[in-house]
Design a protein around this motif. Sequence first.
Motif, PDB file in Angstrom:
ATOM      1  N   UNK A 172       0.814  -1.216   0.000  1.00  0.00           N
ATOM      2  CA  UNK A 172       0.000   0.000   0.000  1.00  0.00           C
ATOM      3  C   UNK A 172       0.845   1.261   0.000  1.00  0.00           C
ATOM      4  N   UNK A 173       1.871   1.295   0.841  1.00  0.00           N
ATOM      5  CA  UNK A 173       2.742   2.469   0.898  1.00  0.00           C
ATOM      6  C   UNK A 173       3.552   2.608  -0.389  1.00  0.00           C
ATOM      7  N   UNK A 174       3.935   1.494  -0.986  1.00  0.00           N
ATOM      8  CA  UNK A 174       4.665   1.542  -2.248  1.00  0.00           C
ATOM      9  C   UNK A 174       3.813   2.195  -3.330  1.00  0.00           C
ATOM     10  N   UNK A 175       2.558   1.781  -3.428  1.00  0.00           N
ATOM     11  CA  UNK A 175       1.658   2.380  -4.419  1.00  0.00           C
ATOM     12  C   UNK A 175       1.373   3.844  -4.095  1.00  0.00           C
ATOM     13  N   UNK A 176       1.220   4.147  -2.797  1.00  0.00           N
ATOM     14  CA  UNK A 176       0.968   5.536  -2.382  1.00  0.00           C
ATOM     15  C   UNK A 176       2.114   6.445  -2.820  1.00  0.00           C
ATOM     16  N   UNK A 177       3.343   6.048  -2.514  1.00  0.00           N
ATOM     17  CA  UNK A 177       4.495   6.888  -2.872  1.00  0.00           C
ATOM     18  C   UNK A 177       4.787   6.856  -4.367  1.00  0.00           C
ATOM     19  N   UNK A 178       4.503   5.741  -5.022  1.00  0.00           N
ATOM     20  CA  UNK A 178       4.696   5.689  -6.478  1.00  0.00           C
ATOM     21  C   UNK A 178       3.771   6.676  -7.184  1.00  0.00           C
ATOM     22  N   UNK A 179       2.575   6.832  -6.685  1.00  0.00           N
ATOM     23  CA  UNK A 179       1.635   7.802  -7.283  1.00  0.00           C
ATOM     24  C   UNK A 179       2.144   9.233  -7.115  1.00  0.00           C
ATOM     25  N   UNK A 180       2.872   9.484  -6.042  1.00  0.00           N
ATOM     26  CA  UNK A 180       3.439  10.828  -5.858  1.00  0.00           C
ATOM     27  C   UNK A 180       4.581  11.090  -6.835  1.00  0.00           C
ATOM     28  N   UNK A 181       5.306  10.044  -7.191  1.00  0.00           N
ATOM     29  CA  UNK A 181       6.452  10.207  -8.089  1.00  0.00           C
ATOM     30  C   UNK A 181       6.072  10.231  -9.557  1.00  0.00           C
ATOM     31  N   UNK A 182       5.034   9.487  -9.906  1.00  0.00           N
ATOM     32  CA  UNK A 182       4.632   9.379 -11.304  1.00  0.00           C
ATOM     33  C   UNK A 182       3.341  10.177 -11.504  1.00  0.00           C
ATOM     34  N   UNK A 183       3.394  11.229 -12.324  1.00  0.00           N
ATOM     35  CA  UNK A 183       2.182  12.048 -12.511  1.00  0.00           C
ATOM     36  C   UNK A 183       1.088  11.344 -13.269  1.00  0.00           C
TER      37      UNK A 183
END
Length: 151
Positions: free
Chosen positions: A140-151
């Motif tokens: 969950x945290x991986x997807x959360x932070x990945x969404x912040x990095x990838x517009x």
Amino acid sequence: LARRTSRRTAEHRAFGAQLDSLADMVSSGVAPAVLLLGVGDLRPSFLPGAFLLVLAGAIRLAHFSVFGLDDQRTYRGLPIDTNIVVVTAVFALHSSLSGETFSWLLYAVVVVLAVMNVAPFRSPKPVGGWYYAIAAYVLGMTFFYARLLVP
């Protein structure tokens, strides 16, 4: 994986235990301390909190290396692995708080974690379903932070 490897010698086990402690110290003691210093713009006022976390982590790991689990089911103090779980959760608040507020919140959390790492209370060893909960949290945290990095 290492525990399931056949023909491991006592030396291999001891080496693995030391390597595991080193990895825990770096990922759950030093890394959050470095993050705190970075968030605090390397201000001297943030050095005590960072130092306290590293010191508490070293004491916590040394205690565990010598004494292990209290009764095969409980740890004494908060396991150091919990530090990185809590710090990543706190970082989820980064964008919703001002920089100054967030840096002092992280400072407070780091100090509380350091105290809890060496506190004399007992915490249960995660078994069974906890591993699935932790895996779900990490994903969950991986997807959360990945969404912040990838517009």
